[in-house]
Design a protein around this motif. Structure first.
Motif, PDB file in Angstrom:
ATOM      1  N   UNK A  17      20.458 -27.004 -50.878  1.00 54.59           N
ATOM      2  CA  UNK A  17      19.843 -27.764 -51.967  1.00 54.59           C
ATOM      3  C   UNK A  17      20.745 -28.901 -52.418  1.00 54.59           C
ATOM      4  N   UNK A  18      22.045 -28.632 -52.577  1.00 55.13           N
ATOM      5  CA  UNK A  18      22.948 -29.663 -53.100  1.00 55.13           C
ATOM      6  C   UNK A  18      23.045 -30.867 -52.165  1.00 55.13           C
ATOM      7  N   UNK A  19      23.014 -30.623 -50.851  1.00 63.00           N
ATOM      8  CA  UNK A  19      23.104 -31.744 -49.907  1.00 63.00           C
ATOM      9  C   UNK A  19      21.776 -32.494 -49.827  1.00 63.00           C
ATOM     10  N   UNK A  20      20.682 -31.781 -49.944  1.00 63.73           N
ATOM     11  CA  UNK A  20      19.393 -32.483 -50.017  1.00 63.73           C
ATOM     12  C   UNK A  20      19.344 -33.362 -51.265  1.00 63.73           C
ATOM     13  N   UNK A  21      19.948 -32.873 -52.346  1.00 62.30           N
ATOM     14  CA  UNK A  21      19.998 -33.687 -53.562  1.00 62.30           C
ATOM     15  C   UNK A  21      20.898 -34.905 -53.348  1.00 62.30           C
ATOM     16  N   UNK A  83      29.254 -37.145 -57.322  1.00 60.14           N
ATOM     17  CA  UNK A  83      30.334 -36.187 -57.128  1.00 60.14           C
ATOM     18  C   UNK A  83      30.143 -35.397 -55.836  1.00 60.14           C
ATOM     19  N   UNK A  84      28.907 -35.068 -55.509  1.00 62.18           N
ATOM     20  CA  UNK A  84      28.641 -34.360 -54.252  1.00 62.18           C
ATOM     21  C   UNK A  84      29.028 -35.238 -53.067  1.00 62.18           C
ATOM     22  N   UNK A  85      28.727 -36.546 -53.150  1.00 61.34           N
ATOM     23  CA  UNK A  85      29.155 -37.460 -52.084  1.00 61.34           C
ATOM     24  C   UNK A  85      30.676 -37.431 -51.932  1.00 61.34           C
ATOM     25  N   UNK A  86      31.377 -37.567 -53.068  1.00 57.65           N
ATOM     26  CA  UNK A  86      32.838 -37.635 -53.037  1.00 57.65           C
ATOM     27  C   UNK A  86      33.432 -36.353 -52.484  1.00 57.65           C
ATOM     28  N   UNK A  87      32.921 -35.222 -52.955  1.00 58.70           N
ATOM     29  CA  UNK A  87      33.409 -33.921 -52.487  1.00 58.70           C
ATOM     30  C   UNK A  87      33.129 -33.750 -51.002  1.00 58.70           C
ATOM     31  N   UNK A  90      35.417 -35.857 -48.926  1.00 56.68           N
ATOM     32  CA  UNK A  90      36.775 -35.319 -48.951  1.00 56.68           C
ATOM     33  C   UNK A  90      36.894 -34.137 -47.999  1.00 56.68           C
ATOM     34  N   UNK A  91      35.934 -33.231 -48.044  1.00 56.74           N
ATOM     35  CA  UNK A  91      35.983 -32.049 -47.181  1.00 56.74           C
ATOM     36  C   UNK A  91      35.858 -32.435 -45.715  1.00 56.74           C
ATOM     37  N   UNK A  92      35.022 -33.423 -45.421  1.00 56.61           N
ATOM     38  CA  UNK A  92      34.884 -33.889 -44.039  1.00 56.61           C
ATOM     39  C   UNK A  92      36.177 -34.495 -43.529  1.00 56.61           C
ATOM     40  N   UNK A  93      36.937 -35.101 -44.443  1.00 58.45           N
ATOM     41  CA  UNK A  93      38.200 -35.715 -44.074  1.00 58.45           C
ATOM     42  C   UNK A  93      39.383 -34.769 -44.148  1.00 58.45           C
ATOM     43  N   UNK A  94      39.120 -33.490 -44.417  1.00 66.64           N
ATOM     44  CA  UNK A  94      40.198 -32.508 -44.483  1.00 66.64           C
ATOM     45  C   UNK A  94      41.030 -32.600 -45.753  1.00 66.64           C
ATOM     46  N   UNK A  95      40.467 -33.247 -46.786  1.00 70.94           N
ATOM     47  CA  UNK A  95      41.197 -33.396 -48.042  1.00 70.94           C
ATOM     48  C   UNK A  95      40.651 -32.422 -49.081  1.00 70.94           C
ATOM     49  N   UNK A 159      24.072 -42.278 -37.876  1.00 72.60           N
ATOM     50  CA  UNK A 159      23.204 -43.451 -37.725  1.00 72.60           C
ATOM     51  C   UNK A 159      23.655 -44.548 -38.684  1.00 72.60           C
ATOM     52  N   UNK A 160      23.621 -45.763 -38.208  1.00 71.69           N
ATOM     53  CA  UNK A 160      24.076 -46.907 -38.999  1.00 71.69           C
ATOM     54  C   UNK A 160      23.301 -47.009 -40.308  1.00 71.69           C
ATOM     55  N   UNK A 161      24.016 -46.873 -41.442  1.00 69.65           N
ATOM     56  CA  UNK A 161      23.411 -47.048 -42.755  1.00 69.65           C
ATOM     57  C   UNK A 161      22.825 -45.806 -43.382  1.00 69.65           C
ATOM     58  N   UNK A 162      22.730 -44.700 -42.648  1.00 68.56           N
ATOM     59  CA  UNK A 162      22.046 -43.525 -43.195  1.00 68.56           C
ATOM     60  C   UNK A 162      22.858 -42.874 -44.313  1.00 68.56           C
ATOM     61  N   UNK A 163      23.931 -42.181 -43.968  1.00 66.89           N
ATOM     62  CA  UNK A 163      24.775 -41.565 -44.978  1.00 66.89           C
ATOM     63  C   UNK A 163      24.288 -40.231 -45.505  1.00 66.89           C
ATOM     64  N   UNK A 164      23.270 -39.631 -44.871  1.00 69.12           N
ATOM     65  CA  UNK A 164      22.780 -38.336 -45.324  1.00 69.12           C
ATOM     66  C   UNK A 164      23.714 -37.229 -44.855  1.00 69.12           C
ATOM     67  N   UNK A 165      23.937 -36.253 -45.748  1.00 69.98           N
ATOM     68  CA  UNK A 165      24.817 -35.128 -45.451  1.00 69.98           C
ATOM     69  C   UNK A 165      24.005 -33.925 -44.974  1.00 69.98           C
ATOM     70  N   UNK A 166      24.701 -33.018 -44.286  1.00 62.32           N
ATOM     71  CA  UNK A 166      24.071 -31.785 -43.813  1.00 62.32           C
ATOM     72  C   UNK A 166      25.159 -30.754 -43.544  1.00 62.32           C
TER      73      UNK A 166
END
Length: 200
Positions: A17-21, A83-87, A90-95, A159-166
């Motif tokens: 849910x949080x990533x869909x948001x 904040x979900x984007x930032x978190x 960060x997690x994807x970057x190992x931070x 994909x170029x420009x998308x930015x959706x998380x999963x």
């Protein structure tokens, strides 16, 4: 995601849910992002489609869509989404993730209500009395994700420009797109065209 905002608002590829948001800003990393929840009424519609609020609660809350309290709740929603984007990044970057806003919201959140059955699914039994109710399932989903091993599986569409998380639940964590049928096909076609053009 789709260039059609109405269609994009019904596509849930995040797996949580949080990533869909987080994905309610379409084409997030492009020069022309599209807001899928421009107001409180749209937030309620999203919550209804995603199944995070019971219908009785959304009906009650719709009557307060134009209130100043609803406007304040929308600002909180945008802050939480950012904040979900930032978190996630960060997690994807190992931070490590900055959890100040999350913990601040948790301190103000009610305890999770009991569940009720709606159709073939279950929803939290919100009463439709607090305009912040659409935010709580998103927040609880985020905390559950962060407290699980899936926090290491967060991916972002290439994909170029998308930015959706999963959450990448593929066996070897090789998922590249929010949707292979949407962004994957579009990006493969774009790259094939560019390759043909360069070979001429």
């Amino acid at each position: 995601m789709s260039r059609d905002p109405a269609r994009a608002a019904t596509q849930f590829f995040g797996g949580r849910v949080c990533l869909d948001f987080a994905n309610t800003l379409d084409w997030r990393t492009s020069d022309d992002p599209q807001e899928l929840i421009p107001d409180y009424a749209a937030l309620l519609s999203w919550s209804e489609r995603r199944g995070t609020l019971p219908l009785a609660a959304t009906r009650k809350l719709k009557g307060r869509s134009a209130s100043s309290e609803a406007a304040a709740a929308m600002q909180q929603a945008y802050d939480l989404r950012r904040d979900i984007w930032t978190i996630s990044d960060a997690l994807r970057g190992g931070r490590g993730a900055d959890l100040r806003l999350v913990n601040q919201l948790l301190s103000a959140a009610p305890r999770q209500p009991e569940l009720v059955r709606q159709d073939r699914a279950y929803r939290h039994a919100f009463a439709g009395t607090d305009v912040r109710e659409p935010l709580w399932p998103v927040l609880w989903s985020l905390t559950a994700l962060l407290a699980s091993d899936d926090a290491r599986r967060i991916g972002c569409c290439e994909a170029d420009g998308c930015g959706w998380f999963f959450v990448d639940e593929s066996p070897n964590q090789t998922r590249r797109w929010c949707s292979s049928e949407v962004c994957g096909n579009r990006e493969r076609a774009r790259r094939a065209y560019a390759k043909r053009k360069n070979s001429r």
